[in-house]
Design a protein around this motif. Structure first.
Motif, PDB file in Angstrom:
ATOM      1  N   ASP A  83       0.828  -1.207   0.000  1.00 52.87           N
ATOM      2  CA  ASP A  83       0.000   0.000   0.000  1.00 52.87           C
ATOM      3  C   ASP A  83       0.864   1.259   0.000  1.00 52.87           C
ATOM      4  N   ILE A  84       0.712   2.094  -1.013  1.00 53.78           N
ATOM      5  CA  ILE A  84       1.523   3.312  -1.130  1.00 53.78           C
ATOM      6  C   ILE A  84       1.218   4.283   0.005  1.00 53.78           C
ATOM      7  N   ASP A  85      -0.017   4.314   0.484  1.00 51.48           N
ATOM      8  CA  ASP A  85      -0.368   5.213   1.580  1.00 51.48           C
ATOM      9  C   ASP A  85       0.384   4.850   2.861  1.00 51.48           C
ATOM     10  N   THR A  86       0.633   3.566   3.058  1.00 53.07           N
ATOM     11  CA  THR A  86       1.382   3.136   4.236  1.00 53.07           C
ATOM     12  C   THR A  86       2.805   3.695   4.187  1.00 53.07           C
ATOM     13  N   LYS A  87       3.405   3.621   3.030  1.00 52.57           N
ATOM     14  CA  LYS A  87       4.770   4.138   2.874  1.00 52.57           C
ATOM     15  C   LYS A  87       4.799   5.663   2.989  1.00 52.57           C
ATOM     16  N   ASN A  88       3.755   6.305   2.473  1.00 48.77           N
ATOM     17  CA  ASN A  88       3.678   7.769   2.572  1.00 48.77           C
ATOM     18  C   ASN A  88       3.406   8.221   4.002  1.00 48.77           C
ATOM     19  N   TYR A  89       2.863   7.364   4.815  1.00 48.05           N
ATOM     20  CA  TYR A  89       2.644   7.652   6.234  1.00 48.05           C
ATOM     21  C   TYR A  89       3.952   7.482   7.005  1.00 48.05           C
ATOM     22  N   TYR A  90       4.722   6.486   6.623  1.00 42.23           N
ATOM     23  CA  TYR A  90       5.968   6.130   7.316  1.00 42.23           C
ATOM     24  C   TYR A  90       7.055   7.197   7.129  1.00 42.23           C
ATOM     25  N   LYS A  91       7.244   7.651   5.906  1.00 37.72           N
ATOM     26  CA  LYS A  91       8.357   8.557   5.614  1.00 37.72           C
ATOM     27  C   LYS A  91       8.268   9.895   6.356  1.00 37.72           C
ATOM     28  N   PRO A  92       7.105  10.573   6.383  1.00 34.77           N
ATOM     29  CA  PRO A  92       7.025  11.832   7.134  1.00 34.77           C
ATOM     30  C   PRO A  92       7.272  11.649   8.630  1.00 34.77           C
ATOM     31  N   MET A  93       6.898  10.505   9.170  1.00 35.84           N
ATOM     32  CA  MET A  93       7.150  10.272  10.593  1.00 35.84           C
ATOM     33  C   MET A  93       8.649  10.259  10.884  1.00 35.84           C
ATOM     34  N   LEU A  94       9.417   9.668   9.989  1.00 34.52           N
ATOM     35  CA  LEU A  94      10.877   9.665  10.161  1.00 34.52           C
ATOM     36  C   LEU A  94      11.432  11.092  10.107  1.00 34.52           C
ATOM     37  N   LYS A  95      10.900  11.889   9.163  1.00 36.96           N
ATOM     38  CA  LYS A  95      11.371  13.268   9.026  1.00 36.96           C
ATOM     39  C   LYS A  95      11.020  14.113  10.250  1.00 36.96           C
ATOM     40  N   GLU A  96       9.908  13.729  10.907  1.00 36.41           N
ATOM     41  CA  GLU A  96       9.473  14.474  12.091  1.00 36.41           C
ATOM     42  C   GLU A  96      10.154  14.007  13.365  1.00 36.41           C
ATOM     43  N   GLY A  97      11.070  13.027  13.248  1.00 37.58           N
ATOM     44  CA  GLY A  97      11.863  12.623  14.407  1.00 37.58           C
ATOM     45  C   GLY A  97      11.535  11.289  15.023  1.00 37.58           C
ATOM     46  N   ALA A  98      10.547  10.593  14.491  1.00 32.03           N
ATOM     47  CA  ALA A  98      10.210   9.279  15.030  1.00 32.03           C
ATOM     48  C   ALA A  98      11.303   8.273  14.661  1.00 32.03           C
ATOM     49  N   SER A  99      11.510   7.295  15.514  1.00 27.10           N
ATOM     50  CA  SER A  99      12.466   6.231  15.211  1.00 27.10           C
ATOM     51  C   SER A  99      11.850   5.292  14.179  1.00 27.10           C
ATOM     52  N   PRO A 100      12.664   4.539  13.448  1.00 22.90           N
ATOM     53  CA  PRO A 100      12.105   3.573  12.492  1.00 22.90           C
ATOM     54  C   PRO A 100      11.140   2.594  13.155  1.00 22.90           C
ATOM     55  N   LYS A 101      11.418   2.205  14.376  1.00 21.94           N
ATOM     56  CA  LYS A 101      10.528   1.277  15.094  1.00 21.94           C
ATOM     57  C   LYS A 101       9.179   1.927  15.369  1.00 21.94           C
ATOM     58  N   GLU A 102       9.209   3.180  15.829  1.00 21.34           N
ATOM     59  CA  GLU A 102       7.964   3.902  16.111  1.00 21.34           C
ATOM     60  C   GLU A 102       7.163   4.141  14.838  1.00 21.34           C
ATOM     61  N   ALA A 103       7.843   4.554  13.780  1.00 20.92           N
ATOM     62  CA  ALA A 103       7.165   4.834  12.515  1.00 20.92           C
ATOM     63  C   ALA A 103       6.548   3.573  11.928  1.00 20.92           C
ATOM     64  N   LEU A 104       7.241   2.451  12.049  1.00 22.38           N
ATOM     65  CA  LEU A 104       6.717   1.196  11.526  1.00 22.38           C
ATOM     66  C   LEU A 104       5.483   0.763  12.316  1.00 22.38           C
ATOM     67  N   ALA A 105       5.537   0.893  13.634  1.00 21.25           N
ATOM     68  CA  ALA A 105       4.397   0.486  14.469  1.00 21.25           C
ATOM     69  C   ALA A 105       3.144   1.281  14.119  1.00 21.25           C
ATOM     70  N   GLU A 106       3.287   2.593  13.928  1.00 23.46           N
ATOM     71  CA  GLU A 106       2.149   3.433  13.556  1.00 23.46           C
ATOM     72  C   GLU A 106       1.633   3.072  12.162  1.00 23.46           C
ATOM     73  N   SER A 107       2.549   2.835  11.246  1.00 16.68           N
ATOM     74  CA  SER A 107       2.176   2.517   9.869  1.00 16.68           C
ATOM     75  C   SER A 107       1.478   1.163   9.795  1.00 16.68           C
ATOM     76  N   GLN A 108       1.939   0.219  10.584  1.00  9.31           N
ATOM     77  CA  GLN A 108       1.301  -1.096  10.628  1.00  9.31           C
ATOM     78  C   GLN A 108      -0.158  -0.987  11.050  1.00  9.31           C
ATOM     79  N   MET A 109      -0.441  -0.092  11.986  1.00  8.57           N
ATOM     80  CA  MET A 109      -1.786   0.023  12.521  1.00  8.57           C
ATOM     81  C   MET A 109      -2.769   0.610  11.506  1.00  8.57           C
TER      82      MET A 109
END
Length: 253
Positions: A83-109
């Motif tokens: 899902d492209i929306d999942t990836k588009n959700y993940y990338k901005p979270m990283l830019k905003e300072g979230a860790s890869p683990k945190e960004a992945l957990a949010e994107s998974q949900m």
């Protein structure tokens, strides 16, 4: 919010309209993971959500796998998602300072892929969906959540949905009855009556993992529990006591 919106929707359409009732579709996370508890109270909350939708005025829609209580999938890497929306959700979270683990957990949900994993038919390879590798992995819980297992279990989510559908077909009060909320505005209990031609049913749903109590002066020792997701329901003397994610459908005198 559920209470407010269901009341407003009923008032807006009760004279010359109808309602489409659903929690799930191909763009939403699995309902038992989003609104219930897909771990400790998976069975109870999957049944409760089904009972809520099937006892509201309108037409309930069942999205594939919902009748089994299929859950969100947690793929190990963002690269495993289609899902492209999942990836588009993940990338901005990283830019905003979230860790890869945190960004992945949010994107998974929130991922739309949660609703797009292959149907879990049985416990064979790929959940019985295909002998070839499907476009998305099968949820790893397919060996315990699948259609074959649930059709053999009279206490399964699938069998509960069958009972709900049969009740709607056999009892016009659940289809055409008036609707009235009868629960506090605040708190996790949603309760309402459906009334038609002198018959009144009470539907009570606990949207939490904690015990709750609903007071209702028409609930007596003679009140009949038509359907519930626990054994030994506790209702009488003007109240209904609810365990975690408990749902009850009662016929009032």
């Amino acid at each position: 919010r559920f209470k407010k919106e269901v009341k407003e929707q009923y008032e807006a359409l009760k004279e010359d309209g109808w309602w489409a009732r659903f929690f799930s579709n191909h763009d939403k996370p699995r309902q038992v993971s989003l609104y219930g508890d897909d771990r400790e109270y998976w069975l109870e909350s999957a049944k409760m959500l089904g009972c809520y939708l099937h006892t509201l005025p309108g037409t309930p829609f069942v999205y594939q796998g919902e009748e089994l209580g299929m859950t969100n999938i947690q793929l190990p890497s963002i690269n495993d998602y289609d899902d492209i929306d999942t990836k588009n959700y993940y990338k901005p979270m990283l830019k905003e300072g979230a860790s890869p683990k945190e960004a992945l957990a949010e994107s998974q949900m929130v991922s739309r892929d949660n609703a797009r994993t292959p149907m879990q038919w049985d416990d064979s390879e790929n959940g019985g969906f295909s002998s070839c590798r499907p476009w998305l992995p099968v949820n790893e819980n397919y060996t315990r959540i699948n259609a074959k297992q649930q059709m053999e279990d009279q206490d399964s989510v699938f069998r509960f949905y069958q009972k709900l559908i049969a009740l709607r077909k056999e009892n016009p009060v659940l289809v055409h009855g008036d609707f009235k909320l009868c629960c506090p505005e605040e708190g996790p209990v949603i309760a309402y009556t459906r009334s038609l031609e002198g018959e009144t049913w009470l539907a009570v749903h606990n949207f939490s993992g904690q015990e709750q109590k609903l007071e209702h002066d028409q609930v007596t020792e003679e009140t009949r529990v038509i359907l519930g997701n626990y054994k030994g329901q506790k209702a009488g003397n003007g109240f209904v006591r609810l365990r975690a994610y408990e749902t009850m459908l009662l016929r009032l005198k």
